[in-house]
Design a protein around this motif. Structure first.
Motif, PDB file in Angstrom:
ATOM      1  N   THR A  73      -2.911  12.374 -11.294  1.00  0.00           N
ATOM      2  CA  THR A  73      -1.693  11.405 -10.921  1.00  0.00           C
ATOM      3  C   THR A  73      -0.965  10.909 -11.907  1.00  0.00           C
ATOM      4  OG1 THR A  73      -3.176  11.200  -8.955  1.00  0.00           O
ATOM      5  CG2 THR A  73      -0.787  10.085  -8.988  1.00  0.00           C
ATOM      6  N   ILE A  74       0.360  11.288 -12.164  1.00  0.00           N
ATOM      7  CA  ILE A  74       1.065  10.711 -13.176  1.00  0.00           C
ATOM      8  C   ILE A  74       2.344  10.180 -12.756  1.00  0.00           C
ATOM      9  CG2 ILE A  74       2.127  11.340 -15.451  1.00  0.00           C
ATOM     10  CD1 ILE A  74       0.021  13.625 -15.510  1.00  0.00           C
ATOM     11  N   GLN A  75       2.777   8.844 -13.162  1.00  0.00           N
ATOM     12  CA  GLN A  75       4.173   8.654 -13.059  1.00  0.00           C
ATOM     13  C   GLN A  75       4.629   8.040 -14.256  1.00  0.00           C
ATOM     14  OE1 GLN A  75       4.467   5.303 -10.035  1.00  0.00           O
ATOM     15  NE2 GLN A  75       6.519   5.596 -10.150  1.00  0.00           N
ATOM     16  N   VAL A  76       5.826   8.639 -14.496  1.00  0.00           N
ATOM     17  CA  VAL A  76       6.599   8.197 -16.095  1.00  0.00           C
ATOM     18  C   VAL A  76       8.006   7.691 -15.225  1.00  0.00           C
ATOM     19  CG1 VAL A  76       7.254   8.646 -18.075  1.00  0.00           C
ATOM     20  CG2 VAL A  76       5.204   9.945 -16.944  1.00  0.00           C
ATOM     21  N   THR A  77       8.277   6.653 -15.696  1.00  0.00           N
ATOM     22  CA  THR A  77       9.466   6.018 -15.204  1.00  0.00           C
ATOM     23  C   THR A  77      10.312   5.478 -16.468  1.00  0.00           C
ATOM     24  OG1 THR A  77       8.821   3.979 -14.547  1.00  0.00           O
ATOM     25  CG2 THR A  77       9.308   5.626 -12.826  1.00  0.00           C
ATOM     26  N   THR A  78      11.652   5.287 -16.445  1.00  0.00           N
ATOM     27  CA  THR A  78      12.604   4.634 -17.384  1.00  0.00           C
ATOM     28  C   THR A  78      13.228   3.488 -17.111  1.00  0.00           C
ATOM     29  OG1 THR A  78      13.033   6.912 -18.350  1.00  0.00           O
ATOM     30  CG2 THR A  78      14.632   4.986 -18.949  1.00  0.00           C
ATOM     31  N   THR A  79      12.768   2.299 -17.729  1.00  0.00           N
ATOM     32  CA  THR A  79      13.506   1.015 -17.097  1.00  0.00           C
ATOM     33  C   THR A  79      14.096   0.408 -18.323  1.00  0.00           C
ATOM     34  OG1 THR A  79      11.602  -0.498 -17.940  1.00  0.00           O
ATOM     35  CG2 THR A  79      11.317   0.822 -15.863  1.00  0.00           C
ATOM     36  N   PHE A  80      14.858  -0.646 -17.993  1.00  0.00           N
ATOM     37  CA  PHE A  80      15.442  -1.345 -19.249  1.00  0.00           C
ATOM     38  C   PHE A  80      14.797  -2.774 -19.120  1.00  0.00           C
ATOM     39  CE2 PHE A  80      18.600   1.733 -18.109  1.00  0.00           C
ATOM     40  CZ  PHE A  80      19.225   2.166 -19.487  1.00  0.00           C
ATOM     41  N   ASP A  81      13.585  -2.925 -18.520  1.00  0.00           N
ATOM     42  CA  ASP A  81      12.858  -4.159 -18.534  1.00  0.00           C
ATOM     43  C   ASP A  81      12.472  -4.861 -19.914  1.00  0.00           C
ATOM     44  OD1 ASP A  81      12.937  -3.931 -15.819  1.00  0.00           O
ATOM     45  OD2 ASP A  81      10.802  -3.611 -15.455  1.00  0.00           O
ATOM     46  N   LYS A  82      12.098  -3.894 -20.815  1.00  0.00           N
ATOM     47  CA  LYS A  82      11.666  -4.344 -22.208  1.00  0.00           C
ATOM     48  C   LYS A  82      12.938  -3.501 -22.972  1.00  0.00           C
ATOM     49  CE  LYS A  82       6.942  -5.172 -21.289  1.00  0.00           C
ATOM     50  NZ  LYS A  82       5.676  -4.459 -21.369  1.00  0.00           N
ATOM     51  N   PRO A  83      14.069  -3.524 -23.103  1.00  0.00           N
ATOM     52  CA  PRO A  83      14.952  -2.884 -23.837  1.00  0.00           C
ATOM     53  C   PRO A  83      14.439  -2.511 -25.330  1.00  0.00           C
ATOM     54  CG  PRO A  83      15.962  -4.746 -23.458  1.00  0.00           C
ATOM     55  CD  PRO A  83      14.717  -4.915 -22.751  1.00  0.00           C
TER      56      PRO A  83
END
Lengths: 161, 249
Positions: A73-83
């Motif tokens: 089970t793999i989840q990869v997301t892109t965020t700007f939380d830690k730019p």
């Protein structure tokens, strides 16, 4: 159960699609790895530049690598939380850029000035007698320069805050 | 949330539209480096717009590609300034200068917004915009202080662009709420800061801002009133997407 440390080291062989000597870990764009259960891993990434067209591809490359080591089970997301900013490149990352013929970004103190961009160090001969030709290059993260000593054009990985 | 949506839509549309206009220089720049510069800025602007459309999507609006490519011109909230044709390199450079300084200052302010999803994206984008502003300042100075022809052309372009540029600061219906909630400083404050920043750079380039008595901001873009240039732009920009919406190319 697999540890976060093992995930980080498994990800070390996933390279930037545009700079094949540089791993995504050394680039500093993988910002979080979490083991959420037996064979269940969550990864957060952040782009070098907001408009980077390679980010989707890089998410897939990370997921493929995790599949390869048996994660189900793999989840990869892109965020700007830690730019991302260019100081996030690791020492090894900076060496890898040089090996690829790119001048590494100079360390910044939270401000990018014209002085920081001019006179970057030529990756071919090490001279500082260089000029920036344009702050834009073949990809969003590179600028173009010219060395007045070895008379070669070169690219620099841009410093960004 | 209507006030936040209004703010996000106008910014996302400004960026999408200028991004598309910038991309029209691809292959046509006066020199190779400029071709690359405008193409890179196009990619940045469209990336910035996508990040804002993504926030809108999280607020229940359509997903980014649908939002960008399936609306008609009258549903766009960009300032008319950005939809105008590129014209010659002089006008494009002046517009780039006037818009990018406003864009930089807007994102600088939003980096401290009380609306955290926007503040996060703004903190990233403001760093990238440094390069756009550097580029604009270099060329304004080079061409303004170049030869007689380059100077005259830049002055004419500035005169033609000015009232359209003032239209970037058209107030929306939720202006006071945005200010009161410390989401955004408001257009008037932004315009004041913009004038303070660009005036000395324009003077150094030996150019003159039109006399204040002639200032007549071109308004309406934020409310969906546009020139025919936007129809042309939207049709061209969406042509491929609309052949089969949702398909993976």
């Amino acid at each position: 159960m697999i540890t976060e440390k093992e995930i980080w080291s498994a990800l070390e062989i996933v390279k930037d699609p545009e700079i094949p000597t540089l791993s995504m870990v050394d680039m500093g764009i993988i910002t979080k790895v979490e083991v959420r259960g037996e064979s269940n891993v969550y990864v957060e990434m952040t782009p070098t530049f907001t408009g980077c067209p390679a980010i989707k591809m890089m998410e897939n490359m990370v997921a493929d690598r995790l599949k390869e080591i048996g994660i189900e089970t793999i989840q990869v997301t892109t965020t700007f939380d830690k730019p991302w900013n260019s100081n996030k490149l690791t020492e090894r990352g900076l060496m890898c850029l040089k090996k690829h013929g790119l001048a590494p970004p100079p360390k910044h103190e939270g401000e990018i000035t014209m002085e920081l961009l001019e006179h970057s160090i030529c990756p071919h001969c090490g001279s500082k007698n260089t000029d920036m030709k344009t702050p834009f290059g073949p990809t969003l993260c590179r600028s173009m320069h010219y060395c007045n000593d070895c008379l070669q054009a070169f690219e620099q990985f841009k410093p960004v805050v | 949330m209507e006030h936040i949506k209004e703010l996000l839509y106008k910014m996302a549309d400004d960026l999408l539209v200028i991004g598309h206009r910038n991309s029209e220089w691809t292959g046509l720049g006066p020199i190779l480096e400029e071709d690359i510069a405008f193409s890179s800025m196009a990619q940045d602007k469209i990336g910035h717009s996508q990040a804002l459309f993504q926030i809108l999507h999280q607020l229940g609006e359509p997903e980014p590609d649908t939002n960008a490519f399936m609306r008609e011109a009258k549903q766009f909230h960009n300032a008319q300034f950005l939809e105008l044709q590129n014209d010659d390199y002089d006008f494009s450079t002046i517009r780039h200068f006037l818009f990018d300084h406003a864009d930089q200052l807007r994102f600088d302010n939003l980096a401290n917004s009380s609306y955290e999803p926007l503040a996060k994206v703004a903190r990233k984008i403001k760093g990238e915009l440094k390069y756009h502003v550097f580029h604009a300042d270099i060329w304004l100075n080079k061409l303004g202080n170049g030869n007689e022809e380059s100077h005259a052309r830049m002055q004419t372009a500035l005169n033609n662009a000015w009232n359209y540029a003032l239209g970037m600061f058209e107030k929306g219906d939720y202006e006071e709420q945005l200010i009161a909630d410390t989401i955004f400083e408001g257009e008037q404050s932004l315009q004041n800061r913009w004038l303070a920043v660009i005036t000395p750079i324009i003077e150094k380039a030996n150019l003159k801002i039109p006399a204040e008595k002639d200032w007549e901001p071109v308004l309406g873009g934020r409310k969906g009133y546009h020139t025919e240039n936007l129809d042309q732009l939207v049709n061209e920009m969406s042509e491929v997407f609309r052949i089969e919406p949702g398909v993976e190319w």
